[in-house]
Structure formats: structure tokens, C-alpha cells
Scaffold this motif. Structure first.
Motif, short mmCIF file in Angstrom:
data_model
loop_
_atom_site.label_atom_id
_atom_site.label_comp_id
_atom_site.label_asym_id
_atom_site.label_seq_id
_atom_site.Cartn_x
_atom_site.Cartn_y
_atom_site.Cartn_z
N ARG A 10 -39.42 86.82 4.99
CA ARG A 10 -40.53 87.58 4.29
C ARG A 10 -41.07 86.74 3.14
N VAL A 11 -40.35 86.01 2.44
CA VAL A 11 -41.01 84.92 1.77
C VAL A 11 -42.04 84.10 2.26
N MET A 12 -41.71 83.67 3.33
CA MET A 12 -42.62 82.63 4.22
C MET A 12 -44.07 83.56 4.56
N ILE A 40 -38.64 76.21 2.09
CA ILE A 40 -39.92 76.32 2.84
C ILE A 40 -41.06 75.70 2.40
N THR A 41 -41.73 75.01 3.32
CA THR A 41 -43.03 74.25 3.03
C THR A 41 -44.00 74.72 3.92
N ILE A 42 -45.01 75.07 3.44
CA ILE A 42 -46.22 75.71 4.27
C ILE A 42 -47.38 74.82 4.05
N GLY A 90 -42.65 85.35 -5.46
CA GLY A 90 -42.21 84.64 -6.79
C GLY A 90 -40.97 85.11 -7.55
N MET A 91 -40.78 86.44 -7.29
CA MET A 91 -39.32 86.93 -7.83
C MET A 91 -38.42 86.56 -7.12
N MET A 92 -38.49 86.08 -5.73
CA MET A 92 -37.57 86.02 -4.96
C MET A 92 -37.23 84.69 -4.60
N THR A 93 -37.97 83.63 -5.17
CA THR A 93 -37.65 82.10 -5.31
C THR A 93 -37.49 81.61 -6.68
N ASP A 94 -36.68 80.48 -6.51
CA ASP A 94 -36.38 79.80 -7.83
C ASP A 94 -37.14 78.84 -8.23
N GLU A 95 -37.90 78.18 -7.24
CA GLU A 95 -38.89 76.79 -7.64
C GLU A 95 -39.87 76.91 -6.68
N ALA A 96 -41.11 76.47 -7.22
CA ALA A 96 -42.22 76.48 -6.32
C ALA A 96 -43.19 75.42 -6.84
N THR A 97 -43.93 74.67 -5.84
CA THR A 97 -44.90 73.65 -6.07
C THR A 97 -45.92 74.19 -5.39
N THR A 108 -44.53 74.46 -1.49
CA THR A 108 -43.05 74.16 -1.31
C THR A 108 -42.27 75.40 -2.06
N VAL A 109 -41.53 76.07 -1.49
CA VAL A 109 -40.53 77.25 -2.10
C VAL A 109 -39.17 76.68 -1.80
#
Lengths: 118, 427
Positions: A10-12, A40-42, A90-97, A108-109
Motif C-alpha cells: 500500500r505504501v508503494m 522500497i525504492t521507486i 509518511g506515517m507508515m514509514t520510518d525513513e525516506a529520501t 526510497t522509504v
């Protein structure tokens, strides 16, 4: 953490939906589930993205992890057809670039599994 | 050697207060108001009446226990809610602030700590069953108190032997609490995030099953209507002071120069789930909360309706969602539609069901925020038309019956809107 795969998908889907809304029609996705994390990297081809959109995307994806919100609302995420503000991703992930160079957007999350089990 | 000071010692006292502290300050205001309204003995007597009442719709705790007791009941549930969040280590965010205010608001209108306890225990049991920390379920636990009348009505309806009623109501509450996290997560997909009161939709479905079983067994839920009147001046002063306080709390934001621009940014969101103004704009979002409360109170008074348990629950709910999806731009068109329909339907404009529909229809605010004011107005019209009917199906056992109605409106209206939009895009 239950429904680990479903939530990560779902995040992806949420991030891909957002990229589609801002004009991307071609994606490359790298999805890797490890023992305690999911990364996950998109990579998306986006011809035009404004500085404001980039900043907004980075801000939303870097929201602090909200486990209780995720537990209750995760089912809503991934509805990319309509309004998509990335907040829930954003609320379902810990780090994001978020990087953008030469028309290519790379997001990348990282999702860490909750270690504080009851 | 210079003594090291803790990091928080450098922070201004305003920045040391978090959202939970601000809710506790608000509950302090309720305590003062309760003691002004009624003597302590009357409050205790009123609380007993509230705790031993069926509490299903429409039961106004101001009518049941008096002004002071209703306020103290709200303080007790609010304190327990904040305590539960602290205990489960859930940090304040828009969803939790909203859920706490929703709980406090409905403590004027069907919730009390005794009817909440078995349901909360059921949610806790479910978290143990899933081997997950209760923190993950803290939000749904607070919201699940929409099912409080399931417990209190069973216990105090007089249909059962007192011991059986006591034990049975507790077990029923635990059972509902155990299953509501599963059902409420599933119902989110039905309306796609356009019904802000999702738990009301889930609760309505559960209540519908329970009512059906009870009717089949010849144990129907008797309808009730207990509402108060004549406290407009007292409650208007209290509510306006409360909302002025929350407008003032926005000044606790370090970035004071952004408070007003942030209101413009908030108004730019559709409000569809999940839009957390507190995480996005920090304390600036409290100004939007205060404004939403002021709008709710003012519309109620302008329409000539009483400020009682029903309308106060609606107003405080609007305030709570001021940090989680609602703002004047997406709410006013829906309310306008509801007022229009309430003017032409068969019941007088200021009846409790009409006023509740006008205030609670704002759960459909994301439709207005996403697709424009005209669709928003239509949502308000449809909501007001359907809410009285779905209330009968749930026997008044689901406190957020407007969330149940709003779910159906979103379920029907959003696909229609999308079909029209797609058709327009293709031509």
C-alpha cells in the motif's frame, strides 16, 4: 507486525500514485523485505517537478511513524486514483529520501517492523 | 564546573506543554463550570443517574444527571482517555487529539467510564491476541466507545435479571471490543476515506446485527428521547471560552508568523482521511479547532436550537476534527445542504435529530473539500435525509449513528461523482 506485505504494498502504491499525479508514467520499483525491515525504492521519470512539490513530498514522507494511525487507517492507503497527499505513506514509514536529477525522481522509504511486541 | 541543565529547562513553559496537557487544562475549565452549575451532592447524585442509565440514542446526559454531572462525566472519561494514551505511550497526533475530544463530547450524550471499560478491555485482548503492543490499538480503542450503549442498554434496560444483565453486558462489551478493530479497518475501504466517522460506520453494522438478533429473540431495544433545554447562556459562555482558549493555544507554536498562513494551507486540504493538521502544522492547527467550535456553536444558536448534550457532542466533535480533516471551507457547504433539507423535511428545524444531522454531517466534509461546494451541499442533503432511518436500524445502540449514515452517503455519492468526472474528461 501483522499484514507486513500488504501494508508495504500500500505504501508503494501510494507513492506511485502520487508520482502518477505529478506526471510520471514510467516506474522502476525495487521492493525488498528483510527480517526486520522493508525497503522500497521507486525510480520514476518525471519531466517536470517543482521545488515546492519536492519539498512537500520530502516533508510528507518524513512524518514521524504513527503506529496507531497505521493500524486503523492502513486500508485507505493506495487509493491513487483520487486525492493523494502521501500523509499516510509518511506515517507508515520510518525513513525516506527523495532525490531528483535530470528528470528522474528517486524515492526510497524504509519500514521497520515494530520490535516492541506485547 | 558548570552544572548541566536538562534540555527542556531552556524551553519556554508554553513549549513544555503538549496537547495532552492542553486537554487537561480544558477539563479543568469543565470542573470549574460544573461546580458553578451545581453543588457537589447534586453532581454525585447526577453521576449515579448517568452511570445507571441505558444511555442509548437519544439520551442527553444533561437531562439525565444535570449540567454539573454531565460536565464531570466528560472530565472523568477525558482523564481516562488521556491516561490511557500516556500509559500506552501513544504520542499526541491529530487522530488522537480528535479521538479524545470525540470521547469527551459524547460524554454529554451516551458515554461513561463504566460502559466504556468492557469495550476497551476487548480491544486490549485483541492486541494481546495479535501479539502487538496496545499502543497500536490505542486510537481504535478510544473510538470504539461508540458502542457504549451496547453495554449500558443491556445492563439497565430492565429486560434481564440484574446479575445476568451485569455479567452479560460486560461480556457483550468485551466481545464487541475484540472484533471492532477488525471490522473498522475493513469499513475504511467502503467509503474510501470520505466518511471521517469511519468507526461510526463499523459500529452501525455491529449494532444492526445485535438489534436483529435481539428482535428475533423478542427482546427489542425500546426507543428513548431525553433531551434538555434552557441552558443556552451557561453552555454558550462555557463553549466560547473553551474555543477561545484553543484559538489562544495556537500561539504556543514557536513559528507564530506562520499561524495565519497555515490556516490558508489547512483550507487547501480536501480533508479526506488521513489528513493530520497537527503533524503538518503543529499548534497552528489549534486555531482551526477553535474556529470550528465557534462555527458549530454559533450556527446552533442562530438556528434557535438548544445547547444540550446532543448539540454539545456535535459541536465538540467539529472542534476535535478541526485537527483531523475539517475546516470551514469543506464543512460549511455540507452544513448548508443539511440546513436546507432540515427546513423542508417534516420535522421542525430545531428537533434534536435535525440539529444532530446539521452538526454531524460535517463528517462528509471531504466530499466538499475534494469535489466542490455543490457536491458538498448534496452530501449534506442526503445525509440529513438518511440519518433518521439508519438510526432505527441500529436501535440507538451506535452513538456515532451519523457516521453510519455518512458511510452510506459516501458509498453512493463518491462513485457517482467520479463517473461524472470521468465522463466529462472523456468528452
Amino acid at each position: 507486525m501483522k499484514l507486513r506485505y500488504e501494508k508495504s504494498v500500500r505504501v508503494m502504491s501510494d507513492i506511485m500514485g502520487y508520482c502518477h499525479l505529478i506526471g510520471c508514467n514510467r516506474f522502476k520499483v525495487d521492493f525488498e523485505m528483510k527480517e526486520t525491515t522493508t525497503e522500497i525504492t521507486i525510480v520514476a521519470e518525471v519531466p517536470n517537478i517543482t521545488e515546492k512539490q519536492l519539498k512537500e513530498m520530502t516533508k510528507l514522507l518524513n512524518m514521524p511513524r504513527q503506529h496507531e494511525v497505521e493500524q486503523y487507517y492502513w486500508n485507505i492507503s493506495g487509493e491513487e486514483e483520487i486525492d493523494n497527499e502521501l500523509s499516510l505513506a509518511g506515517m507508515m514509514t520510518d525513513e525516506a529520501t527523495v532525490d531528483y536529477a535530470e528528470g528522474v525522481l528517486t524515492v526510497t522509504v524504509l519500514r521497520c517492523e515494530d520490535s516492541s511486541e506485547a | 564546573m558548570q552544572e548541566r541543565r536538562p534540555a527542556h529547562a531552556h524551553r519556554h513553559w508554553r513549549q513544555r506543554l503538549n496537547a495532552y496537557d492542553l486537554i487537561l487544562i480544558s477539563l479543568g475549565l469543565f470542573v470549574v463550570a460544573a461546580l458553578i452549575a451545581d453543588p457537589p451532592i447534586a453532581i454525585l447524585y447526577g453521576l449515579w443517574n448517568i452511570f445507571t442509565h441505558t444511555g442509548h440514542l437519544l439520551t442527553d446526559y444533561v437531562a439525565v444527571g444535570g449540567v454539573g454531572a454531565a460536565l464531570i462525566n466528560a472530565v472523568i472519561t477525558g482523564l481516562c482517555g488521556v491516561g490511557l494514551m500516556h500509559r500506552s505511550d501513544a504520542k499526541p497526533n491529530g487522530a488522537i487529539i480528535m479521538a479524545l475530544w470525540l470521547t469527551i463530547g459524547f460524554s454529554f450524550f451516551g458515554k461513561n467510564i463504566f460502559s466504556m471499560a468492557p469495550i476497551l478491555y476487548g480491544v486490549w485482548l485483541y492486541s494481546r491476541y495479535q501479539r502487538e503492543p496496545f499502543r497500536n490499538y490505542a486510537l481504535v480503542a478510544l473510538l470504539s466507545s461508540t458502542m457504549c450503549p451496547i453495554v449500558s442498554e443491556f445492563n439497565y434496560s430492565g429486560l434481564f435479571d440484574p446479575l445476568f444483565a451485569f455479567v452479560g453486558s460486560g461480556l457483550l462489551g468485551i466481545l464487541v471490543g475484540f472484533f471492532i478493530p477488525i471490522i473498522s479497518a475493513a469499513t475504511n475501504r467502503v467509503h474510501g476515506g470520505y466518511d471521517l466517522y469511519n468507526i461510526g460506520f463499523a459500529g452501525g453494522i455491529i449494532a444492526m446485527f445485535i438489534v436483529a438478533v435481539r428482535n428475533s429473540l423478542g427482546l427489542p431495544v425500546a426507543p428513548t428521547l431525553e433531551v434538555s433545554d434552557g441552558n443556552n447562556l451557561f453552555f454558550a459562555i462555557l463553549l466560547y471560552v473553551l474555543f477561545a482558549m484553543w484559538c489562544g493555544f495556537s500561539l504556543f507554536d514557536e513559528r507564530r508568523e506562520t499561524i495565519l498562513p497555515d490556516q490558508k494551507r489547512i483550507a487547501g486540504h480536501s480533508g479526506r482521511l488521513v489528513t493530520d493538521y497537527f503533524l503538518l502544522y503543529k499548534e497552528s492547527a489549534f486555531l482551526n479547532m477553535g474556529i470550528m467550535g465557534i462555527i458549530g456553536t454559533t450556527i446552533t444558536l442562530v438556528l434557535g436550537a438548544p445547547l444540550n448534550g446532543v448539540s454539545i457532542a456535535g459541536i465538540i466533535t467539529m472542534m476535535g476534527f478541526g485537527v483531523f480533516g475539517k475546516h470551514p471551507r469543506n464543512c460549511l457547504p455540507v452544513m448548508a445542504g443539511a440546513v436546507l433539507f432540515a427546513c423542508v423535511n417534516q420535522t421542525p428545524l430545531t428537533t434534536p435529530s435535525n440539529i444532530a444531522a446539521i452538526l454531524f454531517c460535517t463528517g462528509l466534509a471531504p466530499i466538499s473539500g475534494q469535489y466542490g461546494w455543490a457536491w458538498g451541499m448534496l452530501a449534506g442533503v442526503l445525509h440529513t435525509a438518511i440519518v433518521a432511518h439508519v438510526g432505527q436500524v441500529t436501535g440507538g445502540l451506535n452513538l456515532y449513528s451519523n457516521g453510519f449514515a455518512a458511510g452510506f452517503v459516501a458509498l453512493v455519492l463518491v462513485p457517482v461523482i467520479l463517473a461524472f468526472r470521468r465522463g466529462k474528461e472523456e468528452t
